[in-house]
Design an enzyme around this catalytic site. Sequence first.
Site, short mmCIF file in Angstrom:
data_model
loop_
_atom_site.label_atom_id
_atom_site.label_comp_id
_atom_site.label_asym_id
_atom_site.label_seq_id
_atom_site.Cartn_x
_atom_site.Cartn_y
_atom_site.Cartn_z
N SER A 195 4.09 26.44 13.58
CA SER A 195 5.53 26.42 13.24
C SER A 195 6.09 25.02 13.45
O SER A 195 5.48 24.20 14.15
CB SER A 195 6.28 27.39 14.16
N TYR A 230 7.78 31.17 22.62
CA TYR A 230 7.36 31.03 21.21
C TYR A 230 6.93 29.59 20.92
O TYR A 230 5.85 29.34 20.39
CB TYR A 230 8.50 31.45 20.28
P1 NAP Z 1 6.30 38.86 9.56
O1 NAP Z 1 6.94 39.04 8.22
O2 NAP Z 1 6.82 39.61 10.72
O3 NAP Z 1 4.73 39.12 9.41
C1 NAP Z 1 3.87 39.07 10.52
C2 NAP Z 1 2.90 40.25 10.48
O4 NAP Z 1 2.05 40.15 11.65
C3 NAP Z 1 3.64 41.58 10.60
O5 NAP Z 1 3.04 42.54 9.75
C4 NAP Z 1 3.45 41.91 12.05
O6 NAP Z 1 3.58 43.27 12.37
C5 NAP Z 1 2.04 41.42 12.28
N1 NAP Z 1 1.72 41.36 13.71
C6 NAP Z 1 2.57 41.22 14.77
N2 NAP Z 1 1.88 41.29 15.91
C7 NAP Z 1 0.57 41.49 15.57
C8 NAP Z 1 -0.61 41.66 16.32
N3 NAP Z 1 -0.60 41.67 17.66
N4 NAP Z 1 -1.77 41.83 15.65
C9 NAP Z 1 -1.79 41.85 14.31
N5 NAP Z 1 -0.70 41.72 13.54
C10 NAP Z 1 0.47 41.54 14.18
O7 NAP Z 1 6.39 37.32 10.00
P2 NAP Z 1 6.00 35.94 9.26
O8 NAP Z 1 7.23 35.13 9.23
O9 NAP Z 1 5.23 36.18 8.03
O10 NAP Z 1 5.06 35.34 10.40
C11 NAP Z 1 3.72 34.97 10.19
C12 NAP Z 1 3.42 33.73 11.03
O11 NAP Z 1 4.26 32.66 10.57
C13 NAP Z 1 3.71 33.87 12.52
O12 NAP Z 1 2.67 33.32 13.27
C14 NAP Z 1 4.99 33.08 12.71
O13 NAP Z 1 5.11 32.54 14.00
C15 NAP Z 1 4.83 32.00 11.67
N6 NAP Z 1 6.07 31.34 11.26
C16 NAP Z 1 7.03 32.02 10.57
C17 NAP Z 1 8.20 31.35 10.20
C18 NAP Z 1 9.31 32.03 9.41
O14 NAP Z 1 10.40 31.43 9.26
N7 NAP Z 1 9.13 33.21 8.89
C19 NAP Z 1 8.38 30.01 10.54
C20 NAP Z 1 7.37 29.37 11.26
C21 NAP Z 1 6.22 30.04 11.60
P3 NAP Z 1 4.93 43.80 13.09
O15 NAP Z 1 5.88 44.10 11.97
O16 NAP Z 1 4.46 44.98 13.84
O17 NAP Z 1 5.43 42.70 14.00
#
Ligand code: NAP
Length: 260
Positions: free
Chosen positions: A144, A159
């Site tokens: 991130s 985080y």
């Molecule tokens: P998201 O839409 O919540 O997708 C993440 C997926 O991972 C969800 O299906 C979630 O399930 C699943 N998950 C959570 N805990 C888990 C576990 N212990 N084992 C396996 N799967 C799990 O979020 P996203 O934004 O795509 O995030 C993906 C990555 O991008 C993360 O590492 C996040 O830190 C990073 N990121 C995101 C952003 C942003 O703005 N969106 C910015 C910087 C970095 P649940 O629904 O149960 O949680």
Amino acid sequence: MTGMLDGKVALITGASSGIGRGAALRLAKEGARVLLADMQDEEGESLRREIEQEGGIAAYAHCDVSQDEEVRQAVQTAVKRFGRLDTVLANAGINGVWAPIEELTPVEWDKTIAINLRGTFLTLHHAIPHLRSAGGGSILITSSVNGNRTFSSAGASAYSTSKAGQVAFMKMAALELGRYNIRVNAICPGAIHTNIGKSTTKRDTEEVEVKADIEMTDFLNEGQGEPQDVADVCLFLASDLSRHVSGVEIYVDGGASLLK
Ligand code: NAP
């Protein structure tokens, strides 16, 4: 039609939603067979069907990335199902609890670190032998801007620490695994429209907020990206176009973290 990833097999954690979902669709469209790993089984199976309806090949495995045995099994499923492993996207993560450090409980701290950081370690730990067997590969870690270029999300200490740790781990791994022809890179997204808000609890963050008045309208795309924007970078890093790129973090944020 030939795809950029024809013949390759990719494992994506956190594949049921957001960035993982976008990457899965993109990689599958370019010919990769994709093992989707997540805890949201219904969404994961539905994504598998969507990929197959579009002519791609995918399988789904339930996997909590913080659990050693579940990660081992997900990796095994990918190899059993598709015969090899070439690309790993360690992407599963949560925002967790954002709160003042003195209020954040040790249990809350541990949960964020366990999923975001230990989960990344476990994913690589179990995948590396198979990447080596394949003669090399590409590992992508979703970190991130938080913890690497910005420190302005009030209360997000666990985080941000996990996200900084992922980049340090990525660099250690890149150096260690180059001899096996395995590349390791991190993607550092800024604000991307996903469901991550669902995994966020904010408590008293206004008490520790440092206010800065920055106009998001001045940034590219107003500093807001789509999963597709991250998926395109994943495709580059997964493909041979990036054959000489390892040990780097790539910011996908429209330049916003230069200031915000
Ligand atoms: P998201 O839409 O919540 O997708 C993440 C997926 O991972 C969800 O299906 C979630 O399930 C699943 N998950 C959570 N805990 C888990 C576990 N212990 N084992 C396996 N799967 C799990 O979020 P996203 O934004 O795509 O995030 C993906 C990555 O991008 C993360 O590492 C996040 O830190 C990073 N990121 C995101 C952003 C942003 O703005 N969106 C910015 C910087 C970095 P649940 O629904 O149960 O949680």
